[in-house]
Structure formats: C-alpha cells, structure tokens
Design a protein around this motif. Structure first.
Motif, PDB file in Angstrom:
ATOM      1  N   TYR A 215      22.466 -35.382  -6.237  1.00 11.42           N
ATOM      2  CA  TYR A 215      22.449 -33.943  -6.491  1.00 11.42           C
ATOM      3  C   TYR A 215      22.564 -33.172  -5.175  1.00 11.42           C
ATOM      4  CZ  TYR A 215      20.664 -34.661 -11.291  1.00 11.42           C
ATOM      5  OH  TYR A 215      20.507 -35.016 -12.600  1.00 11.42           O
ATOM      6  N   ILE A 216      23.349 -32.091  -5.234  1.00 10.98           N
ATOM      7  CA  ILE A 216      23.449 -31.132  -4.132  1.00 10.98           C
ATOM      8  C   ILE A 216      22.839 -29.828  -4.618  1.00 10.98           C
ATOM      9  CG2 ILE A 216      25.051 -29.841  -2.660  1.00 10.98           C
ATOM     10  CD1 ILE A 216      27.057 -32.152  -3.050  1.00 10.98           C
ATOM     11  N   LYS A 220      24.295 -24.598 -10.783  1.00 12.45           N
ATOM     12  CA  LYS A 220      25.038 -24.972 -11.988  1.00 12.45           C
ATOM     13  C   LYS A 220      24.203 -25.960 -12.809  1.00 12.45           C
ATOM     14  CE  LYS A 220      29.312 -24.873 -11.662  1.00 12.45           C
ATOM     15  NZ  LYS A 220      30.711 -25.094 -11.236  1.00 12.45           N
ATOM     16  N   PRO A 221      23.990 -25.691 -14.100  1.00 11.86           N
ATOM     17  CA  PRO A 221      23.143 -26.568 -14.911  1.00 11.86           C
ATOM     18  C   PRO A 221      23.767 -27.944 -15.153  1.00 11.86           C
ATOM     19  CG  PRO A 221      24.096 -24.823 -16.258  1.00 11.86           C
ATOM     20  CD  PRO A 221      24.431 -24.504 -14.842  1.00 11.86           C
ATOM     21  N   VAL A 222      22.914 -28.960 -15.105  1.00 13.45           N
ATOM     22  CA  VAL A 222      23.292 -30.322 -15.479  1.00 13.45           C
ATOM     23  C   VAL A 222      22.699 -30.576 -16.857  1.00 13.45           C
ATOM     24  CG1 VAL A 222      23.081 -32.781 -14.952  1.00 13.45           C
ATOM     25  CG2 VAL A 222      23.304 -31.117 -13.094  1.00 13.45           C
ATOM     26  N   VAL A 223      23.540 -30.968 -17.815  1.00 17.12           N
ATOM     27  CA  VAL A 223      23.086 -31.186 -19.189  1.00 17.12           C
ATOM     28  C   VAL A 223      23.119 -32.674 -19.495  1.00 17.12           C
ATOM     29  CG1 VAL A 223      23.559 -30.731 -21.627  1.00 17.12           C
ATOM     30  CG2 VAL A 223      23.846 -28.909 -19.936  1.00 17.12           C
ATOM     31  N   SER A 224      21.989 -33.178 -19.984  1.00 14.30           N
ATOM     32  CA  SER A 224      21.876 -34.585 -20.341  1.00 14.30           C
ATOM     33  C   SER A 224      21.264 -34.683 -21.739  1.00 14.30           C
ATOM     34  CB  SER A 224      21.040 -35.326 -19.291  1.00 14.30           C
ATOM     35  OG  SER A 224      21.113 -36.720 -19.485  1.00 14.30           O
ATOM     36  N   SER A 225      20.637 -35.828 -22.029  1.00 11.44           N
ATOM     37  CA  SER A 225      20.135 -36.052 -23.388  1.00 11.44           C
ATOM     38  C   SER A 225      18.683 -35.624 -23.564  1.00 11.44           C
ATOM     39  CB  SER A 225      20.282 -37.534 -23.753  1.00 11.44           C
ATOM     40  OG  SER A 225      19.611 -38.348 -22.813  1.00 11.44           O
ATOM     41  N   VAL A 236      22.490 -27.870  -9.914  1.00  8.53           N
ATOM     42  CA  VAL A 236      23.093 -28.497  -8.732  1.00  8.53           C
ATOM     43  C   VAL A 236      24.309 -27.716  -8.259  1.00  8.53           C
ATOM     44  CG1 VAL A 236      22.313 -30.773  -9.520  1.00  8.53           C
ATOM     45  CG2 VAL A 236      24.627 -30.006 -10.063  1.00  8.53           C
ATOM     46  N   GLY A 237      24.829 -28.146  -7.119  1.00 10.63           N
ATOM     47  CA  GLY A 237      26.027 -27.514  -6.559  1.00 10.63           C
ATOM     48  C   GLY A 237      27.187 -28.477  -6.435  1.00 10.63           C
ATOM     49  N   ASN A 238      27.104 -29.657  -7.076  1.00  7.94           N
ATOM     50  CA  ASN A 238      28.170 -30.656  -6.996  1.00  7.94           C
ATOM     51  C   ASN A 238      29.487 -30.107  -7.528  1.00  7.94           C
ATOM     52  OD1 ASN A 238      25.470 -31.921  -7.160  1.00  7.94           O
ATOM     53  ND2 ASN A 238      26.607 -33.829  -6.914  1.00  7.94           N
ATOM     54  N   LYS A 239      30.595 -30.440  -6.840  1.00  5.94           N
ATOM     55  CA  LYS A 239      31.925 -29.966  -7.237  1.00  5.94           C
ATOM     56  C   LYS A 239      32.911 -31.094  -7.507  1.00  5.94           C
ATOM     57  CE  LYS A 239      31.600 -25.581  -4.692  1.00  5.94           C
ATOM     58  NZ  LYS A 239      32.202 -24.721  -3.648  1.00  5.94           N
TER      59      LYS A 239
END
Length: 355
Positions: A215-216, A220-225, A236-239
C-alpha cells in the motif's frame, strides 16, 4: 442552539492525567451466551469495535444509560463508546463508573481521549480495568491546571451542532432530488422471473491481488470481501498493477461475506476477493435493488469452500421483478428504492428537527 466560538484545541492548555483520577471502577457485564437470549429491545454491548459496540438487541434488563463502555476483548479491545440510551453488556465489555457525575458530552470527549490509545491493545495485550485505569490521557485544563469540563462539554456540543446543520441540509437536498413517494405494489404482489447474471450485467470481472505491504498512502478506497463499510478495507495511492472500477457493484467471492454486494458510485481499487458487476443501462437505484437481490440469493450459496468463480457466474441466475412483457422491470426497482430512501430521509429529518 446558537453556535459557540470556542478556543481551538491547539491553542488550549493541556495536561496529563491518569484515567483512574476520574474512574471508580470498570465493571464487566454479566449478560451470558448471546446466542441463547431471545430477541428484544435492549441494546447489548459486547466486544465489537464498531456500531457503538452493539452486538444484538435482546430481551434482558436495561441496566445502564448515559454511560461509557470499553471493549475488553476481541479486535475492538480498548475501544470506548458512549451510550445515551438504555443498555446492558456482556463480560467482554466493561462499563465505566465515574467518581463524579459527568454529562453525556463530557463523556464523549473522554471517549475520544481514550480511543487515542486503543491501538496499544490487542489479543495478546487486552484492555482490562488495571491497564485502563493507569492509562495516561491528555485533557484541556483551566488556569489552575484542573480539567476544564465546561470547555469539553461546549466543544462536543459545537461539533454536534455543526454536524446536525450539515445533515439536515443533506437530507433536504436528497428529498428534493428524490421527489414524492409513489404508490407501487408490494414485492409479494408482482411477477418475478429468473435471468442469467450476464443478461443483466456485462461480463463480471474479478479485481486484482494487492497486499497491504504494498500500500502507498493515498485517498482511493480499496474494496475487498469485508462484510462492513461497503467492503472498504483501506485508502491508498497505488496507481500501477491494480484494477480500478466505478459506478458498479462489488460482490464478495467467498468467505463469511460471500455474496455481500455493495454499490460504489466512486472510483475504487478492487482486490481479487471481489468481483465487479456493471450494467450500462443501470443507475444507482437499480444497483441498490439488485445488490440486495444478489446478497439474498448468493450469500448462502458460496463460502470458504465454494467460491464464486467466472465459470460459475456464467451459469448463475438471479430472480428479479418483470414487466407484463417479461422483461426486467427497472422502473419498479428504481421507484421501490426511491420510496425507501424518501421514507428514511424523512424519518431522519423528523428526528433531527425534534430538538
């Protein structure tokens, strides 16, 4: 209530105090075996780290009100909540018995101060009365270095006042946007029909694996289960090496949250634990209706040992309302959701405007 202009927290003088200076005891709850208690109206506080610690509503005594609880077990250990309603609690949680009576707003200020330290606790180092009472907290003080309870109370009241104003405005704007409630047939009086998932949505696509170590920092939201918070587990800021979606459903592929579907009008990064469902003809109201249908029909069908896979989704069907011609009744779905939202926003507004 008129808005108060208080000194900024950064300009206020602060001092360290042991929590024990204000606490006589932290009494564990005595409600036993929540699975065997009949459903009722009393909130039962347990070791949950969210939803104000409420585990269930049960048929048991209403023992406390206007008090603070602290979780003593589980992932939420060390988390404090304040309850302005009647409640009881189980042994995974303790109620704070203060040395002198504190207003509900002063308790909320203390709650924030306690929760600043909750990350020190874990399964291997659980919160308990001894550890909590020797916890040092920072509090605003008067010129004589005594806790400034008046400032704490007014500070919380100011926040509540501002939030209430914002939410009243939000509710009114939403009601203007939704229009008037329209009378429609109830769900059990309309025709339903099976459709393949691929008849309603484009080809569903899984997200891509992204581990927390990569993770950076970003927004920006990360959506999982995950089963709560719309499936959002981080920001995160991952691109690069990610899969990003927008205006669609995320559906958990497996595990305890299998089939849980959430609507995301915003851009998000999808992990490989969810599949995104998108239809070109669908709006947010359709997604909210279909998300509920998917969860109801798929949650018990998939789990840890049987995940939702691409081949299975090609054969998967859902049952939805239809028109007289046998086509999906998107107008009905939209109005059904709008009616629910109109009623809920009206209830919220009525509650907020009582004071």
């Amino acid at each position: 209530m008129e808005e108060n202009k208080l000194m900024n927290l950064n300009d206020k003088k602060w001092k360290e105090f042991h929590f024990s200076s204000f606490v006589n005891s932290i009494d564990r709850g005595k409600v036993k075996d929540l699975s065997k208690i009949d459903v009722g109206e009393t909130a039962v506080i347990a070791a949950a780290g969210a939803n104000e610690g409420i585990s269930t509503f049960a048929n048991c005594n209403k023992k406390y009100k206007n008090a603070m609880t602290i979780s003593l077990n589980g992932v939420g250990t060390g988390t404090a909540f304040v309850h302005n309603y009647s409640f009881n609690l189980n042994s995974d949680c303790g109620v704070v018995i203060t040395g002198s009576k504190m207003s509900i707003d002063v308790l909320r200020f203390f709650q924030c101060c306690i929760n600043m330290h909750k990350n020190k606790f874990s399964y291997g180092y659980k919160a308990n009365e001894t550890r909590l009472k020797r916890q040092i907290i920072l509090l605003p003080v008067k010129d004589n270095n005594e806790p400034d309870f008046e400032y704490m109370e007014h500070y919380i009241k100011e926040i509540k006042f501002k939030k209430k104003e914002e939410y009243v405005k939000f509710c009114k704007n939403k009601l203007d946007e939704l229009g008037k409630e329209v009378s429609i047939l109830p769900l059990n009086k309309i025709e339903w029909k099976e459709f393949f998932v691929t008849d309603i949505f484009n080809k569903p696509m899984r997200g891509k694996r992204i581990i927390s170590a990569n993770y950076i920092d970003g927004d920006k939201p990360v959506v999982s289960s995950a089963g709560g918070n719309n499936g959002v587990i981080a920001f995160v800021g991952n691109k690069y090496k990610i899969r990003e979606y927008e205006n669609c459903l995320s559906v958990a592929n497996g595990g305890v949250s299998a089939g849980f579907a959430f609507y995301h009008p915003y851009k998000f990064i999808a992990t490989d634990h969810i599949t995104h469902f998108k239809g070109q003809q669908l709006n947010k109201y359709h997604y909210l209706f279909l998300g509920t249908v998917i969860r109801n029909q798929m949650h018990t069908k998939y789990d840890f040992s049987r995940e939702m896979t691409d081949p299975r989704l090609q054969r998967e069907k859902i049952i939805i309302p239809i028109t007289k011609e046998g086509n999906p009744d998107y107008s009905y779905m939209e109005q059904y959701i709008k009616n629910i939202m109109i009623r809920k926003y009206s209830e919220y507004l009525s509650y907020l405007e009582r004071d």
